[in-house]
Scaffold this active site. Structure first.
Site, short mmCIF file in Angstrom:
data_model
loop_
_atom_site.label_atom_id
_atom_site.label_comp_id
_atom_site.label_asym_id
_atom_site.label_seq_id
_atom_site.Cartn_x
_atom_site.Cartn_y
_atom_site.Cartn_z
N ASP A 41 0.87 -1.16 0.00
CA ASP A 41 0.00 0.00 0.00
C ASP A 41 0.91 1.21 0.00
O ASP A 41 1.95 1.22 0.68
CB ASP A 41 -0.90 0.00 1.25
CG ASP A 41 -2.08 0.95 1.05
OD1 ASP A 41 -2.73 0.88 -0.02
OD2 ASP A 41 -2.35 1.76 1.94
N PHE A 94 3.80 7.05 -12.99
CA PHE A 94 2.33 7.08 -12.92
C PHE A 94 1.93 7.97 -11.74
O PHE A 94 2.79 8.56 -11.07
CB PHE A 94 1.76 5.66 -12.75
CG PHE A 94 2.09 5.02 -11.43
CD1 PHE A 94 3.35 4.46 -11.20
CD2 PHE A 94 1.16 4.98 -10.39
CE1 PHE A 94 3.66 3.89 -9.98
CE2 PHE A 94 1.47 4.40 -9.16
CZ PHE A 94 2.73 3.85 -8.96
N ASP A 145 3.77 11.04 -9.85
CA ASP A 145 5.19 11.18 -10.25
C ASP A 145 5.49 12.52 -10.92
O ASP A 145 6.55 13.11 -10.65
CB ASP A 145 5.62 10.03 -11.17
CG ASP A 145 6.00 8.77 -10.39
OD1 ASP A 145 6.53 8.90 -9.28
OD2 ASP A 145 5.76 7.67 -10.91
N ARG A 149 8.95 2.48 -3.24
CA ARG A 149 8.65 1.09 -3.61
C ARG A 149 9.94 0.32 -3.85
O ARG A 149 10.05 -0.86 -3.51
CB ARG A 149 7.76 1.07 -4.86
CG ARG A 149 7.24 -0.31 -5.24
CD ARG A 149 6.11 -0.23 -6.26
NE ARG A 149 4.99 0.52 -5.74
CZ ARG A 149 4.73 1.80 -6.07
NH1 ARG A 149 5.46 2.41 -6.98
NH2 ARG A 149 3.73 2.44 -5.52
P1 ITT Z 1 -3.79 -1.44 -6.05
O1 ITT Z 1 -4.64 -1.09 -4.83
O2 ITT Z 1 -4.48 -2.37 -6.99
O3 ITT Z 1 -2.42 -1.89 -5.68
P2 ITT Z 1 -3.74 1.44 -6.50
O4 ITT Z 1 -3.07 2.28 -7.54
O5 ITT Z 1 -5.19 1.76 -6.22
O6 ITT Z 1 -3.56 -0.10 -6.91
P3 ITT Z 1 -3.06 2.21 -3.77
O7 ITT Z 1 -4.41 2.03 -3.20
O8 ITT Z 1 -1.87 1.72 -2.97
O9 ITT Z 1 -2.88 1.52 -5.20
O10 ITT Z 1 -2.89 3.75 -4.10
C1 ITT Z 1 -1.66 4.29 -4.25
C2 ITT Z 1 -1.80 5.64 -4.96
O11 ITT Z 1 -0.74 6.48 -4.49
C3 ITT Z 1 -1.59 5.48 -6.46
O12 ITT Z 1 -2.76 5.32 -7.18
C4 ITT Z 1 -0.89 6.80 -6.80
O13 ITT Z 1 -1.86 7.80 -6.97
C5 ITT Z 1 -0.08 7.10 -5.55
N1 ITT Z 1 1.28 6.52 -5.68
C6 ITT Z 1 1.79 5.44 -5.01
N2 ITT Z 1 3.02 5.15 -5.43
C7 ITT Z 1 3.31 6.04 -6.40
C8 ITT Z 1 4.42 6.24 -7.24
O14 ITT Z 1 5.47 5.42 -7.21
N3 ITT Z 1 4.38 7.24 -8.10
C9 ITT Z 1 3.31 8.05 -8.18
N4 ITT Z 1 2.20 7.92 -7.46
C10 ITT Z 1 2.20 6.92 -6.56
#
Ligand code: ITT
Length: 204
Positions: A70, A158, A161, A187
Site C-alpha cells: 500500500d 504514474f 510522479d 517502492r
Molecule cells: P492497487 O490497490 O491495486 O495496488 P492502487 O493504484 O489503487 O492499486 P493504492 O491504493 O496503494 O494503489 O494507491 C496508491 C496511490 O498512491 C496510487 O494510485 C498513486 O496515486 C499514488 N502513488 C503510489 N506510489 C506512487 C508512485 O510510485 N508514483 C506516483 N504515485 C504513486
C-alpha cells in the site's frame, strides 16, 4: 516458485518485478489469475495496516504466497494528506489515467500559493508478505522525499510522479528513467528489503 503481487496497478507490478527478478521468484499480478479473488476493503488508517490486510486476504483466497503493498503521498502542508486516500483523492471514478490527472489537479489547487520551502512531501510504501495460512512472513517500508512542483512535468511513471520534484537532480520523478526511479523510490526501497527476505526463503 511463484509469488502473487496483490495489485491491479500495472506500474507497481513492473517496478516490483524488476527488483525481485534476481531472487528467482516469479512475480505474477492479480490480472494473470484465471478468476479474480474478492477484493478486500482497504479500510485501515495506515499503509502498514492496508498492506497487511491485502496480503493476508489474497494469500488465503488464492493459496499463493502473497506480497501486497500500500502506498501513497504525504504532503506536509496538508498535514499528511492525501495519505492512504491517495488513489481516490479527487474521485474514485474513471480510468486510472483520468483519476491520476484529477488527483494531480486537485493537489496543485490545494497547494496554490504555498511557497517552495513549505511544499515538502514524500511517497510512502508499506509491503507485506503473507503465507496461504494467513501468517505474516515479513513487512518492509520505504520513503521517497521531494517537493510538490508548481506544474506537472515528465511522462514516465504514474500517479503523482509528475509532481514530485527532486531538488538534488532538478527533475520530477516522472522525468527519471524506470531504473533511476526504482533506485531511489519508496517502492524500490521496500522491494529491495523484501528481496533480501526472499533470498533467505528459497534458493535461486
Ligand atoms: P492497487 O490497490 O491495486 O495496488 P492502487 O493504484 O489503487 O492499486 P493504492 O491504493 O496503494 O494503489 O494507491 C496508491 C496511490 O498512491 C496510487 O494510485 C498513486 O496515486 C499514488 N502513488 C503510489 N506510489 C506512487 C508512485 O510510485 N508514483 C506516483 N504515485 C504513486
Amino acid at each position: 516458485m511463484r509469488i502473487l503481487l496483490a495489485t491491479s496497478n500495472p506500474n507497481k507490478l513492473r517496478e516490483v518485478r524488476e527488483i525481485l527478478a534476481p531472487t528467482g521468484f516469479e512475480v505474477v499480478g492479480l490480472d494473470s489469475l484465471p478468476e479474480q479473488p474478492p477484493e478486500p476493503a482497504e479500510d485501515e488508517t495506515t499503509f502498514e495496516g492496508n498492506a497487511r490486510l491485502k496480503a493476508v486476504a489474497y494469500a488465503r483466497a488464492t493459496n499463493y504466497r502473497c506480497l501486497a503493498e500500500d502506498s501513497g503521498l504525504e504532503v506536509d502542508a496538508l498535514d499528511g494528506a492525501p495519505g492512504v486516500y491517495s488513489a481516490r483523492y479527487a474521485s474514485a471514478e474513471g480510468s486510472r489515467e483520468q483519476r491520476d490527472r484529477a488527483n494531480n489537479e486537485k493537489l496543485l489547487q490545494e497547494l496554490s500559493g504555498v511557497p517552495p520551502e513549505e511544499r515538502g512531501a514524500r511517497f510512502v510504501c508499506a509491503m507485506c508478505l503473507a503465507d496461504p495460512d494467513g501468517s505474516i512472513v515479513a513487512e518492509t517500508q520505504g520513503r521517497y522525499e521531494g517537493l510538490i512542483a508548481d506544474a506537472p512535468r515528465g511522462d514516465n511513471g504514474f500517479g503523482y510522479d509528475p509532481l514530485l520534484y527532486l531538488p538534488d537532480v532538478g527533475l520530477t520523478s516522472a522525468e527519471l528513467s524506470p531504473e533511476e526511479k526504482n533506485a531511489r523510490s519508496h517502492r524500490g526501497a521496500a522491494a529491495r528489503a523484501m528481496a533480501r527476505v526472499l533470498e533467505r526463503l528459497a534458493p535461486h
